[in-house]
Design an enzyme around this catalytic site. Structure first.
Site, PDB file in Angstrom:
ATOM      1  N   ARG A  52       0.901  -1.273  -0.441  1.00 22.30           N
ATOM      2  CA  ARG A  52       0.227  -0.163  -0.018  1.00 22.30           C
ATOM      3  C   ARG A  52       0.619   1.137   0.235  1.00 22.30           C
ATOM      4  O   ARG A  52       0.588   2.304  -0.799  1.00 22.30           O
ATOM      5  CB  ARG A  52      -1.288   0.084   1.061  1.00 22.30           C
ATOM      6  CG  ARG A  52      -2.606   0.832   1.271  1.00 22.30           C
ATOM      7  CD  ARG A  52      -3.121   1.445   2.431  1.00 22.30           C
ATOM      8  NE  ARG A  52      -2.477   0.856   3.267  1.00 22.30           N
ATOM      9  CZ  ARG A  52      -3.382   0.946   4.216  1.00 22.30           C
ATOM     10  NH1 ARG A  52      -4.629   1.101   4.569  1.00 22.30           N
ATOM     11  NH2 ARG A  52      -2.897   1.119   6.056  1.00 22.30           N
ATOM     12  N   LYS A 151      -2.416   7.206   0.974  1.00 22.19           N
ATOM     13  CA  LYS A 151      -2.163   7.088   2.621  1.00 22.19           C
ATOM     14  C   LYS A 151      -1.411   8.408   2.397  1.00 22.19           C
ATOM     15  O   LYS A 151      -0.249   8.138   2.191  1.00 22.19           O
ATOM     16  CB  LYS A 151      -1.714   6.149   2.871  1.00 22.19           C
ATOM     17  CG  LYS A 151      -1.724   6.708   4.302  1.00 22.19           C
ATOM     18  CD  LYS A 151      -2.521   4.678   5.178  1.00 22.19           C
ATOM     19  CE  LYS A 151      -1.767   5.060   6.883  1.00 22.19           C
ATOM     20  NZ  LYS A 151      -3.360   5.618   7.544  1.00 22.19           N
ATOM     21  N   GLU A 184     -16.055   6.159   5.679  1.00 21.59           N
ATOM     22  CA  GLU A 184     -15.714   5.279   7.059  1.00 21.59           C
ATOM     23  C   GLU A 184     -15.202   6.316   8.287  1.00 21.59           C
ATOM     24  O   GLU A 184     -16.212   7.553   8.118  1.00 21.59           O
ATOM     25  CB  GLU A 184     -14.010   5.326   6.444  1.00 21.59           C
ATOM     26  CG  GLU A 184     -13.171   6.612   5.547  1.00 21.59           C
ATOM     27  CD  GLU A 184     -11.855   6.213   5.084  1.00 21.59           C
ATOM     28  OE1 GLU A 184     -10.943   4.665   5.309  1.00 21.59           O
ATOM     29  OE2 GLU A 184     -11.704   6.660   4.044  1.00 21.59           O
TER      30      GLU A 184
END
Ligand code: PMP
Length: 287
Positions: A52, A151, A184
């Site tokens: 990721r 991220k 989320e």
């Protein structure tokens, strides 16, 4: 001995762990990061976190100046030198030093920072009694603007929502996407249970593809609990039998109140408790 921080492969005491004020990570939040957990001296799903991190970097045209193998070695070394068996690991890659302008081409030397520390988990009562959360009015970043799958070091979107949560006396806040669908929470993914079915928003709702989320989906499948990645509205959450959040730091934490609506019985539900148990067993096994 003071905590040692790893900067570009060199371990330095916490007080000397510094980067330039001209680093675009500081000037613009230009960079990427990962938050991971170590259990029994080993990072949980390290390969997935690295995948990721590299995907986030690729998406923002940032070349990480270290191989994945070297990153694994440096993470292990940093955990060992700080004697952390059970803790938290933060990986940060900044864009590096540049001019006061935005131009990423004029930057050099991306900084690779590894911080390991003991984790300040939510208090035990949150896991036993469940959290109260509220919906923030701050909408989750539009995937066409800054994709939540990246991220990035720019977490202001989530921080603004978290501030709203705190103002309402909550430690987490629910974020909706630009369509008004459930996305989320500020630092966690959300799940609900309705009539025995585990439901969570799909990645296309504009969310981070959480590694704990993935682990919980696998556990549910092993437990023969049906799982649906499906668009959810706040109505779905309000009328669910159970609700919980997942994240590397929070692990699996029950939610019992959303916008002052009690969820189910108002106490952590049986499927949530079963998944918490299974998750604890998973992280403590060697996988
Ligand atoms: N969503 C957001 C916005 C997050 O910051 C995090 C924590 N990194 C998560 C979800 C949970 O992801 P993970 O399980 O990989 O920690």
């Amino acid at each position: 001995m003071s905590l040692q921080v790893n900067i570009n492969g060199t371990l330095v005491p916490k007080s000397d762990a510094k980067i330039s004020v001209f680093d675009h990570g500081v000037l613009y939040g230009d960079g990427v990061f990962e938050g991971m957990r170590a259990y029994r001296g080993r990072v949980f799903r390290l390969e997935e976190h690295l995948r990721r991190l590299w995907a986030s970097a690729q998406s923002i045209c940032l070349t990480i100046p270290m191989t994945r193998e070297e990153m694994v070695r440096q993470v292990d070394r940093t955990l060992q030198v700080n004697q952390i068996d059970e803790g938290y690991v933060r990986l940060i890659v900044t864009r590096g030093i540049g001019t006061l302008g935005l131009d990423a081409h004029l930057t050099s030397d991306p900084q690779v920072i590894i911080i390991t520390d003991h984790i300040a988990l939510y208090p035990r009562e949150f896991y036993e009694q469940g959290l109260k959360i509220v919906t923030a009015s701050t909408v989750r970043n539009h995937p066409g603007a800054l994709n939540p799958r990246i991220k990035s070091l720019n977490y202001l979107n989530n921080i603004l929502a978290k501030i709203e949560g705190h103002q309402a006396g909550c430690v987490e806040a629910l974020m909706l996407n630009h369509l008004g669908e459930v996305a989320e929470c500020t630092g966690d993914n959300i799940f609900i249970v309705t009539e025995g079915v585990l439901r969570t928003p799909p990645i296309s709702a504009g969310i981070l593809e959480g590694i704990t989320r993935g682990a919980v989906i696998e556990l549910a499948q092993q437990e023969a609990i049906p799982v649906q990645e499906i668009t959810l509205t706040r109505h779905d959450v309000y009328t669910a039998d159970e609700c919980f959040l997942t994240g590397s730091a929070a692990e699996v934490v029950p939610v019992v109140t959303v916008d002052e609506r009690s969820i189910g019985t108002g106490r952590p539900g049986p499927i949530t408790r079963r998944l918490i148990e299974r998750f604890h067993a998973l992280v403590r096994s060697s996988e």
